[in-house]
Design a protein around this motif. Structure first.
Motif, PDB file in Angstrom:
ATOM      1  N   ALA A   1       0.424  48.729 -28.883  1.00 49.55           N
ATOM      2  CA  ALA A   1       1.636  48.934 -28.078  1.00 49.55           C
ATOM      3  C   ALA A   1       1.284  48.892 -26.598  1.00 49.55           C
ATOM      4  N   GLN A   2       0.163  49.539 -26.227  1.00 56.43           N
ATOM      5  CA  GLN A   2      -0.258  49.519 -24.824  1.00 56.43           C
ATOM      6  C   GLN A   2      -0.594  48.084 -24.392  1.00 56.43           C
ATOM      7  N   HIS A   3      -1.262  47.383 -25.254  1.00 55.98           N
ATOM      8  CA  HIS A   3      -1.620  46.001 -24.957  1.00 55.98           C
ATOM      9  C   HIS A   3      -0.351  45.159 -24.821  1.00 55.98           C
ATOM     10  N   HIS A   4       0.592  45.399 -25.737  1.00 53.10           N
ATOM     11  CA  HIS A   4       1.854  44.656 -25.696  1.00 53.10           C
ATOM     12  C   HIS A   4       2.604  44.978 -24.400  1.00 53.10           C
ATOM     13  N   THR A   5       2.644  46.277 -24.015  1.00 59.37           N
ATOM     14  CA  THR A   5       3.336  46.685 -22.789  1.00 59.37           C
ATOM     15  C   THR A   5       2.654  46.052 -21.574  1.00 59.37           C
ATOM     16  N   SER A   6       1.343  46.080 -21.572  1.00 65.42           N
ATOM     17  CA  SER A   6       0.583  45.493 -20.460  1.00 65.42           C
ATOM     18  C   SER A   6       0.810  43.989 -20.396  1.00 65.42           C
ATOM     19  N   LEU A   7       0.802  43.363 -21.542  1.00 64.30           N
ATOM     20  CA  LEU A   7       1.017  41.914 -21.606  1.00 64.30           C
ATOM     21  C   LEU A   7       2.435  41.571 -21.154  1.00 64.30           C
ATOM     22  N   ALA A   8       3.397  42.378 -21.603  1.00 61.82           N
ATOM     23  CA  ALA A   8       4.797  42.136 -21.204  1.00 61.82           C
ATOM     24  C   ALA A   8       4.942  42.320 -19.699  1.00 61.82           C
ATOM     25  N   GLY A   9       4.291  43.342 -19.149  1.00 61.35           N
ATOM     26  CA  GLY A   9       4.350  43.558 -17.691  1.00 61.35           C
ATOM     27  C   GLY A   9       3.724  42.394 -16.958  1.00 61.35           C
ATOM     28  N   GLY A  10       2.597  41.900 -17.457  1.00 64.09           N
ATOM     29  CA  GLY A  10       1.937  40.755 -16.836  1.00 64.09           C
ATOM     30  C   GLY A  10       2.812  39.520 -16.911  1.00 64.09           C
ATOM     31  N   LEU A  11       3.489  39.318 -18.047  1.00 60.19           N
ATOM     32  CA  LEU A  11       4.378  38.168 -18.196  1.00 60.19           C
ATOM     33  C   LEU A  11       5.572  38.278 -17.245  1.00 60.19           C
TER      34      LEU A  11
END
Length: 122
Positions: free
Chosen positions: A102-112
């Motif tokens: 979830a943290q990775h997904h949130t970080s990835l979504a923020g980066g996107l």
């Protein structure tokens, strides 16, 4: 007549000797009977003591059977606890992986989103 007196004396002497021996044998028989009674009494006491010990051992055996049953129950409980702990540990590890994902997904979504914002700006 003298010969008759000698024979009578011998008979009397033999009778006295036989009486003394008989008295000695009776005394010996009485002493032996008393010793036998004492031995018999001691044996009876020892037999009673042994019977008591056998009963005590039987009680201990029953108690050990109870302990063995309890021990078996405890082993089953310990095994169930181990399985429960293993299950809880597995669930904790799965939750950690989910949190990391979830943290990775949130970080990835923020980066996107940042990347998308940069793309719109240019």
């Amino acid at each position: 007549l003298q010969r008759h007196d000698q024979l009578s004396q011998r008979v009397r002497d033999s009778a006295v000797e036989a009486t003394v021996k008989l008295s000695s044998l009776e005394s010996h028989a009485l002493a032996t009977t008393e010793r036998f009674a004492q031995v018999e009494s001691r044996l009876a006491e020892e037999i009673d003591g042994m019977a008591s010990k056998v009963r005590d051992v039987a009680k201990l055996g029953s108690a050990l059977d109870g302990v063995s049953s309890s021990q078996l129950g405890l082993r089953k409980e310990v095994e169930a606890l181990r399985e429960s702990i293993a299950q809880a540990d597995l669930e904790r590890q799965v939750a950690m992986v989910r949190d990391a994902a979830a943290q990775h997904h949130t970080s990835l979504a923020g980066g996107l989103r940042t990347l998308a914002g940069d793309v719109q700006v240019s």
